[in-house]
Design an enzyme around this catalytic site. Structure first.
Site, PDB file in Angstrom:
ATOM      1  N   HIS A  91     -11.343 -20.411  26.129  1.00 20.64           N
ATOM      2  CA  HIS A  91     -10.757 -21.752  26.011  1.00 20.64           C
ATOM      3  C   HIS A  91      -9.241 -21.700  26.211  1.00 20.64           C
ATOM      4  O   HIS A  91      -8.644 -20.618  26.228  1.00 20.64           O
ATOM      5  CB  HIS A  91     -11.063 -22.354  24.631  1.00 20.64           C
ATOM      6  CG  HIS A  91     -10.381 -21.633  23.502  1.00 20.64           C
ATOM      7  ND1 HIS A  91     -10.810 -20.412  23.043  1.00 20.64           N
ATOM      8  CD2 HIS A  91      -9.293 -21.961  22.760  1.00 20.64           C
ATOM      9  CE1 HIS A  91     -10.030 -20.010  22.066  1.00 20.64           C
ATOM     10  NE2 HIS A  91      -9.087 -20.923  21.875  1.00 20.64           N
ATOM     11  N   ASP A 122      -5.935 -23.717  24.347  1.00 25.40           N
ATOM     12  CA  ASP A 122      -5.723 -24.487  23.105  1.00 25.40           C
ATOM     13  C   ASP A 122      -5.414 -25.957  23.386  1.00 25.40           C
ATOM     14  O   ASP A 122      -4.592 -26.285  24.258  1.00 25.40           O
ATOM     15  CB  ASP A 122      -4.583 -23.861  22.289  1.00 25.40           C
ATOM     16  CG  ASP A 122      -4.944 -22.450  21.834  1.00 25.40           C
ATOM     17  OD1 ASP A 122      -6.117 -22.216  21.509  1.00 25.40           O
ATOM     18  OD2 ASP A 122      -4.038 -21.588  21.834  1.00 25.40           O
ATOM     19  N   ARG A 166      -0.857 -18.184  13.882  1.00 21.80           N
ATOM     20  CA  ARG A 166      -0.539 -18.758  15.199  1.00 21.80           C
ATOM     21  C   ARG A 166       0.423 -19.927  15.076  1.00 21.80           C
ATOM     22  O   ARG A 166       0.298 -20.737  14.152  1.00 21.80           O
ATOM     23  CB  ARG A 166      -1.822 -19.238  15.863  1.00 21.80           C
ATOM     24  CG  ARG A 166      -1.649 -19.552  17.336  1.00 21.80           C
ATOM     25  CD  ARG A 166      -2.930 -20.092  17.937  1.00 21.80           C
ATOM     26  NE  ARG A 166      -2.924 -21.547  17.912  1.00 21.80           N
ATOM     27  CZ  ARG A 166      -3.980 -22.309  18.192  1.00 21.80           C
ATOM     28  NH1 ARG A 166      -5.135 -21.762  18.508  1.00 21.80           N
ATOM     29  NH2 ARG A 166      -3.884 -23.624  18.159  1.00 21.80           N
ATOM     30  N   HIS A 188      -8.181 -17.791  26.709  1.00 21.85           N
ATOM     31  CA  HIS A 188      -8.334 -16.629  25.838  1.00 21.85           C
ATOM     32  C   HIS A 188      -9.640 -16.727  25.068  1.00 21.85           C
ATOM     33  O   HIS A 188     -10.263 -17.792  24.984  1.00 21.85           O
ATOM     34  CB  HIS A 188      -7.132 -16.478  24.904  1.00 21.85           C
ATOM     35  CG  HIS A 188      -6.863 -17.677  24.066  1.00 21.85           C
ATOM     36  ND1 HIS A 188      -6.232 -18.800  24.552  1.00 21.85           N
ATOM     37  CD2 HIS A 188      -7.155 -17.952  22.773  1.00 21.85           C
ATOM     38  CE1 HIS A 188      -6.148 -19.702  23.598  1.00 21.85           C
ATOM     39  NE2 HIS A 188      -6.706 -19.222  22.498  1.00 21.85           N
TER      40      HIS A 188
END
Ligand code: SIN
Length: 277
Positions: A100, A102, A264, A248
């Site tokens: 995917h 983000d 993150r 990723h």
């Protein structure tokens, strides 16, 4: 500053810069150029506090405060999204165990993300990245023409990790959006594929029978080994990736009873796409 390639597909390690300290503008310009050239950047031995992680991330642009997933963000530092393999309020954390990009299911897909590792399992728990410029470039000219003006339907609620949950409220709050299948990177002007197995459910104006073969082909084509890099994490590694030209995948190939703890930050992206009725 030294820039060392990580794989033929994408990625570079940045050596000789201490990102826990303020960085002067010429050095940061070199880092940004390396980000444009290599798409993902690895910094080792960062030893960052949450505040230092936020400060460094802000050099790349404004940050998301993760208000759409308030249960999961850090209580004190809202710009920090803990990515930890534990349950929060009885729900598993939304970790990306399928390929995917983000926030691709929103009208502001993320510009980039910076993921810092604190604890890794004894074996496994790597993250894979793929270069969506290369995936686009490797298509035949005829196929490029076929997909050039297509719009992919992106839906937050179809990810494998969400299956079995009643997501009608989430879907109401986050309705599917259309995003271009071929996205032009606003800084480099290069074209990149922008579909993913985790979120892309169809193509605007096509029946499922028409769109599925195209999407299945693109999902598999995008992650051909020669476009990818697989990162084996060490504590205090940090990777900054550009969501506009990469995807990723967090591999769950480890003993899930062992802790895996990452943090993150998410860079706010430009407006893109439209709501699908
Ligand atoms: C993410 O998808 O943002 C997290 C990736 C990872 O945990 O490796």
């Amino acid at each position: 500053m030294e820039i060392v390639k990580l794989s033929a597909g994408l990625g570079a390690e940045i050596r000789g810069v201490d990102i826990s300290q303020p960085i002067d503008d010429p050095t940061f310009a070199e880092i940004e150029q390396a980000w444009r050239d290599h798409l993902i950047l690895l910094f080792r031995d960062t030893n960052l506090t949450h505040q230092q992680h936020i400060d460094f991330s802000r050099r790349f642009g404004p940050l998301d405060d993760h208000r759409t997933i308030p249960k999961f963000r850090d209580e004190e530092f809202h710009e920090i999204l803990p990515v930890i393999n534990k349950e929060v309020d009885g729900r598993k954390q939304p970790v990306g165990r399928q390929w995917h990009s983000d926030l691709s299911t929103t009208l502001h897909p993320a510009r980039g993300s910076l993921l810092r590792c604190e604890v890794v399992p004894e074996v496994g728990g790597d993250t894979m990245f793929t270069n969506m410029y290369r995936a686009y470039d490797a298509l035949s000219e005829t196929y490029k023409d076929l997909i050039e003006d297509l719009w992919g339907i992106q839906d937050m609620t179809v990810a494998r990790h969400s299956q079995g949950r009643d997501l009608s409220d989430v879907r109401k709050a986050n309705p599917p959006v259309a995003q271009p299948v071929v996205r032009v990177h606003p800084e480099t002007g290069r074209k990149a594929l922008f579909v993913s197995e985790m979120t892309t459910t169809g193509i605007v104006g096509m029946t499922p029978e028409e769109s599925q073969p195209i999407l299945e082909f693109l999902f598999q084509h995008s992650v051909r080994p020669e476009f990818t890099y697989r990162h084996r994490w060490s504590p205090q590694d940090m990777i900054a990736w550009d969501n506009r030209c990469t995807m990723h995948l967090a591999l769950d190939d480890y003993d899930l009873s062992e802790p895996r703890r990452m943090y993150r930050t998410t860079l706010l992206g430009e407006q893109s796409g439209y709501l699908v009725n």
